[in-house]
Scaffold this motif. Structure first.
Motif, PDB file in Angstrom:
ATOM      1  N   GLU A   3       1.004  -1.474   0.405  1.00  0.00           N
ATOM      2  CA  GLU A   3       0.238  -0.481  -0.092  1.00  0.00           C
ATOM      3  C   GLU A   3       0.819   1.264   0.472  1.00  0.00           C
ATOM      4  OE1 GLU A   3      -3.972   1.541   2.599  1.00  0.00           O
ATOM      5  OE2 GLU A   3      -2.788  -0.057   3.425  1.00  0.00           O
ATOM      6  N   THR A  14      -7.796  -2.371  10.675  1.00  0.00           N
ATOM      7  CA  THR A  14      -8.464  -3.356   9.255  1.00  0.00           C
ATOM      8  C   THR A  14      -8.370  -3.178   8.043  1.00  0.00           C
ATOM      9  OG1 THR A  14      -9.779  -3.373  11.606  1.00  0.00           O
ATOM     10  CG2 THR A  14     -11.283  -3.675   8.290  1.00  0.00           C
ATOM     11  N   GLU A  15      -7.896  -1.916   7.035  1.00  0.00           N
ATOM     12  CA  GLU A  15      -7.691  -1.444   5.812  1.00  0.00           C
ATOM     13  C   GLU A  15      -6.325  -2.256   5.856  1.00  0.00           C
ATOM     14  OE1 GLU A  15      -8.145   2.941   6.282  1.00  0.00           O
ATOM     15  OE2 GLU A  15     -10.277   2.940   6.715  1.00  0.00           O
ATOM     16  N   ARG A  16      -5.763  -1.954   6.639  1.00  0.00           N
ATOM     17  CA  ARG A  16      -4.495  -2.022   5.857  1.00  0.00           C
ATOM     18  C   ARG A  16      -4.064  -3.739   6.000  1.00  0.00           C
ATOM     19  NH1 ARG A  16      -1.291   2.238   8.149  1.00  0.00           N
ATOM     20  NH2 ARG A  16      -2.137   4.074   6.709  1.00  0.00           N
ATOM     21  N   LEU A  17      -4.712  -4.238   6.940  1.00  0.00           N
ATOM     22  CA  LEU A  17      -4.724  -6.425   6.986  1.00  0.00           C
ATOM     23  C   LEU A  17      -5.402  -6.373   5.871  1.00  0.00           C
ATOM     24  CD1 LEU A  17      -5.010  -6.764  10.684  1.00  0.00           C
ATOM     25  CD2 LEU A  17      -3.522  -7.511   9.400  1.00  0.00           C
ATOM     26  N   GLN A  18      -6.551  -5.791   4.806  1.00  0.00           N
ATOM     27  CA  GLN A  18      -7.391  -5.983   3.975  1.00  0.00           C
ATOM     28  C   GLN A  18      -6.524  -5.465   2.575  1.00  0.00           C
ATOM     29  OE1 GLN A  18      -9.784  -7.905   2.696  1.00  0.00           O
ATOM     30  NE2 GLN A  18     -10.907  -7.319   1.281  1.00  0.00           N
ATOM     31  N   ALA A  19      -5.566  -4.759   2.497  1.00  0.00           N
ATOM     32  CA  ALA A  19      -4.860  -4.491   1.635  1.00  0.00           C
ATOM     33  C   ALA A  19      -3.247  -5.235   1.293  1.00  0.00           C
ATOM     34  CB  ALA A  19      -4.659  -2.897   1.655  1.00  0.00           C
ATOM     35  N   THR A  20      -2.709  -5.738   2.789  1.00  0.00           N
ATOM     36  CA  THR A  20      -2.413  -6.851   2.812  1.00  0.00           C
ATOM     37  C   THR A  20      -3.016  -8.407   1.949  1.00  0.00           C
ATOM     38  OG1 THR A  20      -1.338  -5.856   4.954  1.00  0.00           O
ATOM     39  CG2 THR A  20      -0.545  -8.597   4.230  1.00  0.00           C
ATOM     40  N   ARG A  21      -3.815  -8.624   2.235  1.00  0.00           N
ATOM     41  CA  ARG A  21      -4.395 -10.156   2.120  1.00  0.00           C
ATOM     42  C   ARG A  21      -4.706 -10.004   0.272  1.00  0.00           C
ATOM     43  NH1 ARG A  21      -9.215 -11.994   0.956  1.00  0.00           N
ATOM     44  NH2 ARG A  21     -11.102 -10.068   0.733  1.00  0.00           N
ATOM     45  N   LEU A  22      -5.241  -8.989   0.298  1.00  0.00           N
ATOM     46  CA  LEU A  22      -5.953  -8.368  -1.457  1.00  0.00           C
ATOM     47  C   LEU A  22      -4.182  -8.429  -2.210  1.00  0.00           C
ATOM     48  CD1 LEU A  22      -8.374  -5.865  -1.426  1.00  0.00           C
ATOM     49  CD2 LEU A  22      -8.311  -8.349  -1.810  1.00  0.00           C
ATOM     50  N   ARG A  23      -2.974  -7.907  -1.691  1.00  0.00           N
ATOM     51  CA  ARG A  23      -2.110  -7.790  -2.514  1.00  0.00           C
ATOM     52  C   ARG A  23      -1.209  -8.866  -2.179  1.00  0.00           C
ATOM     53  NH1 ARG A  23       1.971  -7.138  -6.161  1.00  0.00           N
ATOM     54  NH2 ARG A  23       3.359  -6.626  -6.325  1.00  0.00           N
TER      55      ARG A  23
END
Length: 159
Positions: free
Chosen positions: A74, A136-145
């Motif tokens: 991100e 929450t947003e950082r973990l979601q971005a990590t998952r998607l990446r």
């Protein structure tokens, strides 16, 4: 802390939910910081002893992927907060971060802010409410990446 730090923090929306007294209490732990392009702000696994409110510039968050090195998950721009690992033991960075361009920010001493949170539960709850969406947003971005990285690797391995 100076009134300049309070003014600079108040100029950005991230901490707008804090009342004026809470904002001043937070800013007592703040000081200006700047980073040059390419400068490492912190490394994954290092001690999470501060967090930043980015005023200007871009910061790349990265995660080490075996066999692929550091992968950007991100990019954060002015107005974003950088760092949430300071909130929970063992206070180790879950990601790494580097300046992509010159960055101006306010750096906050994590131990001082944690002590304030412990001493004043209303302040602590206000901080938690601000940082929970960031986590929450950082973990979601990590998952998607990571899904993207591994999907690409799987496609490359096909005939």
């Amino acid at each position: 802390m100076t009134d300049d730090v309070v003014d600079r923090v108040a100029a950005l929306p991230f901490f707008a939910a804090l009342n004026p007294q809470q904002l001043r209490q937070l800013c007592e732990a703040g000081m200006p910081a700047s980073y040059q392009p390419g400068e490492r702000i912190f490394a994954e696994g290092g001690t999470a002893d501060r967090f930043w409110l980015i005023e200007t510039g871009d910061v790349a968050l990265d995660i080490r992927v075996p066999g692929r090195g550091d992968q950007v998950i991100e990019t954060l721009a002015g107005g974003a907060v950088l760092g949430w690992s300071w909130l929970h033991p063992p206070y180790r960075w879950q990601f790494g971060a580097s300046a992509r361009e010159r960055v101006e920010a306010i750096a906050f001493d994590a131990a001082t802010v944690r002590d304030r949170c412990d001493a004043d539960p209303v302040f602590g709850y206000a901080m938690l409410r601000l940082f929970t969406p960031v986590i929450t947003e950082r973990l979601q971005a990590t998952r998607l990446r990571l899904l993207d990285l591994y999907a690409t690797a799987a496609q490359v391995g096909r005939p």
